[in-house]
Design an enzyme around this catalytic site. Structure first.
Site, PDB file in Angstrom:
ATOM      1  N   GLY A 240       0.711  -1.378   0.126  1.00 45.22           N
ATOM      2  CA  GLY A 240       0.029   0.108   0.101  1.00 45.22           C
ATOM      3  C   GLY A 240       0.860   1.224   0.142  1.00 45.22           C
ATOM      4  O   GLY A 240       0.790   2.212  -0.856  1.00 45.22           O
ATOM      5  N   GLY A 241       1.843   1.215   0.921  1.00 45.61           N
ATOM      6  CA  GLY A 241       2.695   2.551   0.868  1.00 45.61           C
ATOM      7  C   GLY A 241       3.410   2.615  -0.360  1.00 45.61           C
ATOM      8  O   GLY A 241       3.544   3.967  -0.781  1.00 45.61           O
ATOM      9  N   GLY A 339      16.074  26.617 -16.795  1.00 44.50           N
ATOM     10  CA  GLY A 339      17.490  27.089 -17.054  1.00 44.50           C
ATOM     11  C   GLY A 339      18.067  27.770 -15.778  1.00 44.50           C
ATOM     12  O   GLY A 339      17.819  27.171 -14.671  1.00 44.50           O
ATOM     13  N   GLU A 363      10.858   2.937   0.642  1.00 50.33           N
ATOM     14  CA  GLU A 363       9.929   2.049   0.501  1.00 50.33           C
ATOM     15  C   GLU A 363      10.116   1.096  -0.537  1.00 50.33           C
ATOM     16  O   GLU A 363       9.406   0.454  -1.369  1.00 50.33           O
ATOM     17  CB  GLU A 363       8.452   2.787   0.502  1.00 50.33           C
ATOM     18  CG  GLU A 363       8.211   3.354   1.657  1.00 50.33           C
ATOM     19  CD  GLU A 363       6.756   3.507   1.906  1.00 50.33           C
ATOM     20  OE1 GLU A 363       5.926   2.972   1.399  1.00 50.33           O
ATOM     21  OE2 GLU A 363       6.440   4.535   2.674  1.00 50.33           O
ATOM     22  N   ARG A 375      10.246 -11.328 -10.229  1.00 55.70           N
ATOM     23  CA  ARG A 375       9.574 -12.557  -9.699  1.00 55.70           C
ATOM     24  C   ARG A 375       8.242 -13.007 -10.091  1.00 55.70           C
ATOM     25  O   ARG A 375       7.988 -14.004 -10.299  1.00 55.70           O
ATOM     26  CB  ARG A 375      10.066 -12.426  -8.353  1.00 55.70           C
ATOM     27  CG  ARG A 375      11.408 -12.588  -7.875  1.00 55.70           C
ATOM     28  CD  ARG A 375      11.413 -12.605  -6.094  1.00 55.70           C
ATOM     29  NE  ARG A 375      12.960 -12.721  -5.833  1.00 55.70           N
ATOM     30  CZ  ARG A 375      12.970 -12.553  -4.317  1.00 55.70           C
ATOM     31  NH1 ARG A 375      12.161 -12.177  -3.589  1.00 55.70           N
ATOM     32  NH2 ARG A 375      14.287 -12.483  -3.973  1.00 55.70           N
TER      33      ARG A 375
HETATM   34  N1  CAA Z   1       3.125  -9.412   0.881  1.00 50.89           N
HETATM   35  C1  CAA Z   1       2.962 -10.271   1.906  1.00 50.89           C
HETATM   36  N2  CAA Z   1       3.810 -11.247   1.814  1.00 50.89           N
HETATM   37  C2  CAA Z   1       5.140 -11.216   1.108  1.00 50.89           C
HETATM   38  C3  CAA Z   1       5.240  -9.904   0.291  1.00 50.89           C
HETATM   39  C4  CAA Z   1       4.285  -9.131  -0.113  1.00 50.89           C
HETATM   40  N3  CAA Z   1       4.238  -8.245  -0.826  1.00 50.89           N
HETATM   41  N4  CAA Z   1       6.382 -10.218  -0.558  1.00 50.89           N
HETATM   42  C5  CAA Z   1       6.842 -11.363   0.178  1.00 50.89           C
HETATM   43  N5  CAA Z   1       6.155 -11.869   1.165  1.00 50.89           N
HETATM   44  C6  CAA Z   1       6.436 -12.934   1.991  1.00 50.89           C
HETATM   45  C7  CAA Z   1       6.794 -14.340   1.144  1.00 50.89           C
HETATM   46  O1  CAA Z   1       5.551 -14.852   0.640  1.00 50.89           O
HETATM   47  C8  CAA Z   1       7.584 -15.152   1.812  1.00 50.89           C
HETATM   48  O2  CAA Z   1       6.736 -16.059   2.958  1.00 50.89           O
HETATM   49  P1  CAA Z   1       6.727 -17.499   2.646  1.00 50.89           P
HETATM   50  O3  CAA Z   1       7.922 -17.898   2.917  1.00 50.89           O
HETATM   51  O4  CAA Z   1       5.635 -17.871   3.593  1.00 50.89           O
HETATM   52  O5  CAA Z   1       6.073 -17.668   1.095  1.00 50.89           O
HETATM   53  C9  CAA Z   1       8.085 -13.986   2.990  1.00 50.89           C
HETATM   54  O6  CAA Z   1       7.571 -12.976   2.710  1.00 50.89           O
HETATM   55  C10 CAA Z   1       9.528 -13.805   2.566  1.00 50.89           C
HETATM   56  O7  CAA Z   1       9.635 -13.560   1.088  1.00 50.89           O
HETATM   57  P2  CAA Z   1      10.948 -13.475   0.189  1.00 50.89           P
HETATM   58  O8  CAA Z   1      11.516 -14.972   0.038  1.00 50.89           O
HETATM   59  O9  CAA Z   1      10.298 -12.908  -1.315  1.00 50.89           O
HETATM   60  O10 CAA Z   1      11.906 -12.648   0.833  1.00 50.89           O
HETATM   61  P3  CAA Z   1      13.259 -11.921   0.492  1.00 50.89           P
HETATM   62  O11 CAA Z   1      14.076 -11.916   1.674  1.00 50.89           O
HETATM   63  O12 CAA Z   1      13.746 -12.476  -0.912  1.00 50.89           O
HETATM   64  O13 CAA Z   1      12.838 -10.436   0.085  1.00 50.89           O
HETATM   65  C11 CAA Z   1      12.219  -8.427  -0.855  1.00 50.89           C
HETATM   66  C12 CAA Z   1      11.857  -9.778  -0.593  1.00 50.89           C
HETATM   67  C13 CAA Z   1      11.110  -8.193  -2.064  1.00 50.89           C
HETATM   68  C14 CAA Z   1      13.405  -8.100  -1.451  1.00 50.89           C
HETATM   69  C15 CAA Z   1      11.910  -7.663   0.382  1.00 50.89           C
HETATM   70  O14 CAA Z   1      12.884  -7.777   1.445  1.00 50.89           O
HETATM   71  C16 CAA Z   1      11.856  -6.056   0.214  1.00 50.89           C
HETATM   72  O15 CAA Z   1      10.683  -5.817  -0.333  1.00 50.89           O
HETATM   73  N6  CAA Z   1      12.645  -5.429   0.378  1.00 50.89           N
HETATM   74  C17 CAA Z   1      12.725  -3.942   0.381  1.00 50.89           C
HETATM   75  C18 CAA Z   1      12.393  -3.309   1.927  1.00 50.89           C
HETATM   76  C19 CAA Z   1      11.785  -1.904   1.844  1.00 50.89           C
HETATM   77  O16 CAA Z   1      10.712  -1.643   0.990  1.00 50.89           O
HETATM   78  N7  CAA Z   1      12.373  -1.210   2.769  1.00 50.89           N
HETATM   79  C20 CAA Z   1      11.664  -0.040   2.938  1.00 50.89           C
HETATM   80  C21 CAA Z   1      11.153   0.209   4.376  1.00 50.89           C
HETATM   81  S1  CAA Z   1      10.330   1.652   4.644  1.00 50.89           S
HETATM   82  C22 CAA Z   1      11.178   2.630   6.036  1.00 50.89           C
HETATM   83  O17 CAA Z   1      11.719   1.723   6.790  1.00 50.89           O
HETATM   84  C23 CAA Z   1      10.990   3.942   6.008  1.00 50.89           C
HETATM   85  C24 CAA Z   1       9.595   4.417   6.349  1.00 50.89           C
HETATM   86  O18 CAA Z   1       9.584   5.433   7.391  1.00 50.89           O
HETATM   87  C25 CAA Z   1       8.531   4.082   5.578  1.00 50.89           C
END
Ligand code: CAA
Length: 383
Positions: A240-241, A339, A363, A375
């Site tokens: 959502g974010g 400019g 995010e 993926r």
């Molecule tokens: N929704 C729900 N579940 C999800 C999901 C989603 N969008 N994406 C993955 N999952 C689940 C998977 O199904 C998996 O669960 P199961 O094993 O039960 O199937 C589990 O999460 C692990 O998933 P992955 O194996 O895909 O995990 P990964 O380690 O390979 O990482 C990634 C996936 C997409 C890289 C994730 O780590 C990612 O999005 N990284 C970026 C993080 C990010 O956006 N950080 C910003 C934070 S914002 C902040 O902190 C600042 C603020 O103030 C807002």
């Protein structure tokens, strides 16, 4: 698929536009210059219902769709993308408390969040765990009916200003992504303090900083959902974010485009307005095309999220990635159209360009969004 806003959506958009242009836009430059967090507009925003977009009516919110939220963030960002960003994080936190919390937890935090008394913050990243979020180490060890939290979190939007922090912590040291839980930690909890507030390129009116936990005792009753659900909760919230960041980026790009268009009609060179030259016309045409494409992608992603479509995660990643890349390109071109005037602070486009950059990082960096899209298209080929 949606091409036109209905009457209700237009009405809400107009209310937000009026408030944003009258009460926010005139201050955006000075707030940025002075690094002033405009807490004073949180209550007025709440009075319009904008602090409770994802909060049910029984707790004082409006419980609007993600699509309506996207329309609202687009309007706010046209006035000040910093305000749109911090408010969207607040609403994201309220949304996840509503979705994953129990009745007692909803009752404790949501009314205050909807009324503009409690500001929310979301905390996943750590110094060594940004893109690789599942690698987070901040620990929460169970001791009776409390968790003892130790560690630090980085890059937290609203750090130091927020009252309610949703914090992803490690409850199982060997559990990987399944060893993470979500705690709601209130600002005055003993053992919780704010560390370094970052000096940033842009979005200076919204603090980004570090949270420090030193033997911080958090009641078990402040955990959302079950132990081990934290990573899924975080990524669901980020779906959502990411739509919200996309919507804010569309608004920011639109604001830059509007300034560039006005300037191109007024600024004279070689005896005519610079907009008479194809070099400028083609830039403006490309900017308009990209903004419109980004807007439609954001609206579509929001609708898919609302409908619980199976490809909602991929659509959110596409919208975030495309809209933030668009904002970067459009704000850069707006500086070019102006400019020398674009590079100085008499005009807002240099601020817009500084503000656009973070959208490609926050995010989930856009490389992560492309990974999420790939993926979804190809499956996990990396094991
Ligand atoms: N929704 C729900 N579940 C999800 C999901 C989603 N969008 N994406 C993955 N999952 C689940 C998977 O199904 C998996 O669960 P199961 O094993 O039960 O199937 C589990 O999460 C692990 O998933 P992955 O194996 O895909 O995990 P990964 O380690 O390979 O990482 C990634 C996936 C997409 C890289 C994730 O780590 C990612 O999005 N990284 C970026 C993080 C990010 O956006 N950080 C910003 C934070 S914002 C902040 O902190 C600042 C603020 O103030 C807002």
């Amino acid at each position: 698929m949606l091409f036109e806003l209905d009457d209700e959506q237009q009405e809400m958009r107009d209310v937000v536009r009026k408030f944003a242009q009258n009460e926010i836009a005139p201050h955006a430059d000075s707030w940025d210059d002075e690094h002033h967090f405009p807490r004073e507009i949180f209550k007025p925003l709440a009075e319009l219902g904008l602090a409770g977009l994802l909060i049910p009516e029984e707790y004082g919110g409006l419980n609007l769709s993600r699509l309506m939220g996207a329309i609202i963030y687009e309007e706010l960002a046209q006035a000040d993308s910093s305000t749109s960003t911090w408010l969207s994080v607040h609403n994201m936190v309220a949304g996840l408390i509503n979705r994953f919390g129990n009745d007692e937890q909803r009752q404790r935090w949501l009314p205050g969040m909807a009324s503009g008394d409690l500001l929310g913050a979301f905390s996943l990243s750590e110094a060594h765990a940004g893109s690789d979020a599942a690698n987070l180490r901040t620990s929460a060890r169970r001791e009776g009916d409390h968790y003892i939290v130790n560690g630090s979190k980085f890059w937290v939007t609203n750090a130091g200003q927020a009252d309610v922090y949703t914090v992803m912590v490690r409850t199982d040291p060997n559990g990987g992504s399944k060893g993470i839980s979500t705690l709601v930690i209130e600002k005055d909890t003993p053992g919780f303090s704010i560390g370094k507030i970052e000096r940033k390129m842009g979005l200076n009116s919204d603090p980004t900083g570090e949270l420090i936990f030193e033997n911080c005792r958090v009641p078990v009753s402040h955990r959302l959902s079950d132990e081990g659900m934290g990573f899924k909760i975080a990524l669901t919230a980020l779906d959502g974010g990411r739509i919200n960041i996309g919507a804010s980026s569309v608004g920011l790009a639109q604001a830059a485009f509007d300034v560039a268009t006005r300037y191109a009609k007024e600024r004279q060179a070689f005896g005519k307005p610079i907009g008479a030259f194809q070099g400028i016309q083609f830039m403006l045409a490309d900017m308009a095309m990209k903004i419109q494409a980004a807007r439609l992608l954001v609206y579509q992603a929001a609708s898919k999220y609302d409908d619980g479509a199976p490809d909602a995660t991929m659509s959110a990643a596409m919208a975030k990635c495309f809209a933030t890349d668009t904002a970067m390109a459009v704000t850069t071109d707006a500086v070019q159209v102006l400019g020398g005037a674009g590079y100085v602070r008499d005009w807002p486009v240099e601020r817009y360009m500084r503000e656009a950059k973070v959208g490609q990082i926050v995010e989930g960096a856009n490389q992560i969004q492309r990974m999420v899209i790939a993926r979804a298209l190809l499956g996990r080929l990396d094991g």
